[in-house]
Design a protein around this motif. Structure first.
Motif, PDB file in Angstrom:
ATOM      1  N   ARG A 216     -17.184 -47.584 -47.833  1.00  0.00           N
ATOM      2  CA  ARG A 216     -18.429 -46.945 -47.755  1.00  0.00           C
ATOM      3  C   ARG A 216     -19.436 -48.092 -48.162  1.00  0.00           C
ATOM      4  O   ARG A 216     -19.548 -48.716 -49.193  1.00  0.00           O
ATOM      5  N   PRO A 217     -20.560 -48.477 -47.207  1.00  0.00           N
ATOM      6  CA  PRO A 217     -21.256 -49.527 -47.510  1.00  0.00           C
ATOM      7  C   PRO A 217     -22.233 -49.296 -48.984  1.00  0.00           C
ATOM      8  O   PRO A 217     -22.403 -48.198 -49.111  1.00  0.00           O
ATOM      9  N   ASN A 218     -22.712 -50.291 -49.449  1.00  0.00           N
ATOM     10  CA  ASN A 218     -23.601 -50.252 -50.719  1.00  0.00           C
ATOM     11  C   ASN A 218     -23.143 -49.576 -51.868  1.00  0.00           C
ATOM     12  O   ASN A 218     -23.821 -49.358 -52.828  1.00  0.00           O
ATOM     13  N   GLY A 219     -21.963 -49.646 -52.156  1.00  0.00           N
ATOM     14  CA  GLY A 219     -21.438 -49.055 -53.396  1.00  0.00           C
ATOM     15  C   GLY A 219     -20.942 -50.383 -54.302  1.00  0.00           C
ATOM     16  O   GLY A 219     -20.791 -51.353 -53.473  1.00  0.00           O
ATOM     17  N   ASN A 220     -20.875 -50.168 -55.315  1.00  0.00           N
ATOM     18  CA  ASN A 220     -20.896 -51.455 -56.358  1.00  0.00           C
ATOM     19  C   ASN A 220     -19.414 -51.774 -56.373  1.00  0.00           C
ATOM     20  O   ASN A 220     -18.758 -53.008 -56.859  1.00  0.00           O
ATOM     21  N   ARG A 221     -18.277 -51.051 -55.621  1.00  0.00           N
ATOM     22  CA  ARG A 221     -16.974 -51.438 -55.414  1.00  0.00           C
ATOM     23  C   ARG A 221     -16.386 -51.294 -54.057  1.00  0.00           C
ATOM     24  O   ARG A 221     -15.370 -51.058 -53.626  1.00  0.00           O
ATOM     25  N   THR A 222     -17.484 -51.432 -53.107  1.00  0.00           N
ATOM     26  CA  THR A 222     -17.156 -51.417 -51.775  1.00  0.00           C
ATOM     27  C   THR A 222     -16.464 -52.753 -51.324  1.00  0.00           C
ATOM     28  O   THR A 222     -16.715 -53.994 -51.754  1.00  0.00           O
ATOM     29  N   ILE A 223     -15.090 -52.716 -50.540  1.00  0.00           N
ATOM     30  CA  ILE A 223     -14.541 -53.850 -50.165  1.00  0.00           C
ATOM     31  C   ILE A 223     -15.105 -54.279 -48.988  1.00  0.00           C
ATOM     32  O   ILE A 223     -15.493 -53.574 -48.158  1.00  0.00           O
ATOM     33  N   ASN A 224     -15.116 -55.590 -48.768  1.00  0.00           N
ATOM     34  CA  ASN A 224     -15.522 -56.358 -47.605  1.00  0.00           C
ATOM     35  C   ASN A 224     -14.879 -55.648 -46.386  1.00  0.00           C
ATOM     36  O   ASN A 224     -13.707 -55.469 -46.305  1.00  0.00           O
ATOM     37  N   SER A 225     -15.529 -55.305 -45.386  1.00  0.00           N
ATOM     38  CA  SER A 225     -15.009 -54.368 -44.235  1.00  0.00           C
ATOM     39  C   SER A 225     -13.937 -55.134 -43.476  1.00  0.00           C
ATOM     40  O   SER A 225     -12.919 -54.620 -42.910  1.00  0.00           O
ATOM     41  N   PHE A 226     -14.056 -56.502 -43.271  1.00  0.00           N
ATOM     42  CA  PHE A 226     -13.263 -57.407 -42.644  1.00  0.00           C
ATOM     43  C   PHE A 226     -11.743 -57.371 -43.095  1.00  0.00           C
ATOM     44  O   PHE A 226     -10.644 -57.340 -42.873  1.00  0.00           O
ATOM     45  N   LEU A 227     -11.869 -57.630 -44.505  1.00  0.00           N
ATOM     46  CA  LEU A 227     -10.849 -57.688 -45.433  1.00  0.00           C
ATOM     47  C   LEU A 227      -9.910 -56.256 -45.462  1.00  0.00           C
ATOM     48  O   LEU A 227      -8.749 -56.222 -45.401  1.00  0.00           O
ATOM     49  N   ALA A 228     -10.765 -55.068 -45.616  1.00  0.00           N
ATOM     50  CA  ALA A 228     -10.121 -53.880 -45.477  1.00  0.00           C
ATOM     51  C   ALA A 228      -9.402 -53.378 -44.172  1.00  0.00           C
ATOM     52  O   ALA A 228      -8.370 -52.908 -44.277  1.00  0.00           O
ATOM     53  N   LEU A 229     -10.034 -53.943 -43.251  1.00  0.00           N
ATOM     54  CA  LEU A 229      -9.466 -53.716 -41.814  1.00  0.00           C
ATOM     55  C   LEU A 229      -8.113 -54.493 -41.483  1.00  0.00           C
ATOM     56  O   LEU A 229      -7.302 -54.214 -40.760  1.00  0.00           O
ATOM     57  N   ASP A 230      -8.099 -55.798 -42.072  1.00  0.00           N
ATOM     58  CA  ASP A 230      -7.216 -56.619 -42.033  1.00  0.00           C
ATOM     59  C   ASP A 230      -6.120 -56.250 -42.765  1.00  0.00           C
ATOM     60  O   ASP A 230      -4.734 -56.090 -42.574  1.00  0.00           O
ATOM     61  N   TYR A 231      -6.220 -55.619 -43.932  1.00  0.00           N
ATOM     62  CA  TYR A 231      -5.244 -54.824 -44.728  1.00  0.00           C
ATOM     63  C   TYR A 231      -4.550 -53.541 -44.231  1.00  0.00           C
ATOM     64  O   TYR A 231      -3.540 -53.432 -44.105  1.00  0.00           O
ATOM     65  N   ALA A 232      -5.474 -53.062 -43.569  1.00  0.00           N
ATOM     66  CA  ALA A 232      -5.074 -51.560 -42.815  1.00  0.00           C
ATOM     67  C   ALA A 232      -3.978 -51.992 -41.593  1.00  0.00           C
ATOM     68  O   ALA A 232      -3.078 -51.266 -41.455  1.00  0.00           O
TER      69      ALA A 232
END
Length: 291
Positions: A216-232
């Motif tokens: 989820r955007p703008n959280g203090n623990r938000t994972i980079n979206s590109f890295l998250a999608l890559d891992y998915a």
């Protein structure tokens, strides 16, 4: 006059059906004594499906009245396997974020583990409700540890397999490996999850493998979206290679990410955990249910 009650509906896991007892309909009027008989008789074994029960009342003047009702027996759903182990990190443990201050554009908060809100707990309730005949035997062991990386979880996984002895393993790990973007973190984590899946299969367990939840955007623990999608994508590939059932949480939660992921940007809220449990439940029903 003879009046039958409404039809009877029951379910059973016995393929031969179910013995059903029912009250004999009461006759009205007629010359006593009045004899009432029904076929099939009360206490008979009724097969799966619908059976008509015909009842006849005969009075002393040999006058008759009849009525009919139906007995419907359905085959209750069953699970092939009932001992589950959910293995993962804080999102398996059931950690949620209580909102705090907004600093530098990011929302932070206090992390608290709520076992009753965790997806394994909710999943157990869903399974016990649908498979009520097996409710006492259904176990969903929560093996979630906050802060753990998948790359460091292999030994704990092996130990948990020995202790719990599950016949179904729910693998949902890797959120802590990839946020920093360290070289090889995603591939290492996915490789470790695949090793766990292979070990579970060798021990005779059926494996369900979940992608991480979307950030989820703008959280203090938000994972980079590109890295998250890559891992998915890596988990999707690992599931295919290991013959595991894929539970694609990333794809399912992404369209409504702000509804399901808490303000820290990483951990689901209670609605999110309920949705995750529902998605695991659907996959289990589709792959392990016997009717």
């Amino acid at each position: 006059m003879l009046t039958c009650e409404e039809g009877i509906n029951r379910s059973t896991i016995n393929p031969d059906g179910l013995a059903i007892s029912y009250p004999t309909p009461e006759a009205q009027f007629g010359q006593t004594p009045v004899n009432v008989s029904c076929s099939p008789e009360s206490g008979s074994m009724f097969r799966i499906g619908q059976t008509a029960v015909d009842c006849t009342a005969t009075d002393a003047l040999n006058r008759q009245a009849t009525c009919r009702f139906s007995v419907t027996i359905t085959r209750a759903a069953q699970l092939q396997r009932v001992r589950f182990m959910a293995f993962g990190d804080s999102i398996t443990a059931g950690e949620v974020t209580f909102p705090g201050l907004i600093e530098f554009g990011f929302t932070s908060g206090k992390q608290v583990v709520l076992p009753e809100a965790s997806y394994p707990t909710v999943l157990r309730r869903l399974l016990q409700t649908r498979y009520s005949f097996q409710a006492d035997t259904i176990v969903v062991a929560n093996q979630g540890v906050s802060g753990e990386k998948a790359a460091e979880a292999r030994n704990r996984f092996f130990a948990a397999m020995t202790a719990v002895r599950p016949d179904v393993v729910l693998l949902f790990h890797g959120h802590n490996d990839i946020p920093s973007g360290a070289d090889g973190a995603a591939s290492t984590a996915a490789s470790e999850v695949r090793i766990m899946a292979a070990e579970a299969r060798l021990r005779g367990a059926r494996v369900f493998m979940a992608t991480i939840v979307p950030p989820r955007p703008n959280g203090n623990r938000t994972i980079n979206s590109f890295l998250a999608l890559d891992y998915a994508n890596r988990i999707r590939d690992a599931a295919a290679r290991e013959g595991a059932v894929l539970v694609d949480l990333y794809a399912a939660l992404m369209p409504d990410v702000t509804r399901y992921i808490g303000v820290d940007g990483l951990h689901p809220n209670e609605a999110g955990y309920a949705r995750i449990a529902e998605l695991f439940f659907n996959a289990i029903r589709d792959n392990l249910e016997v009717r």
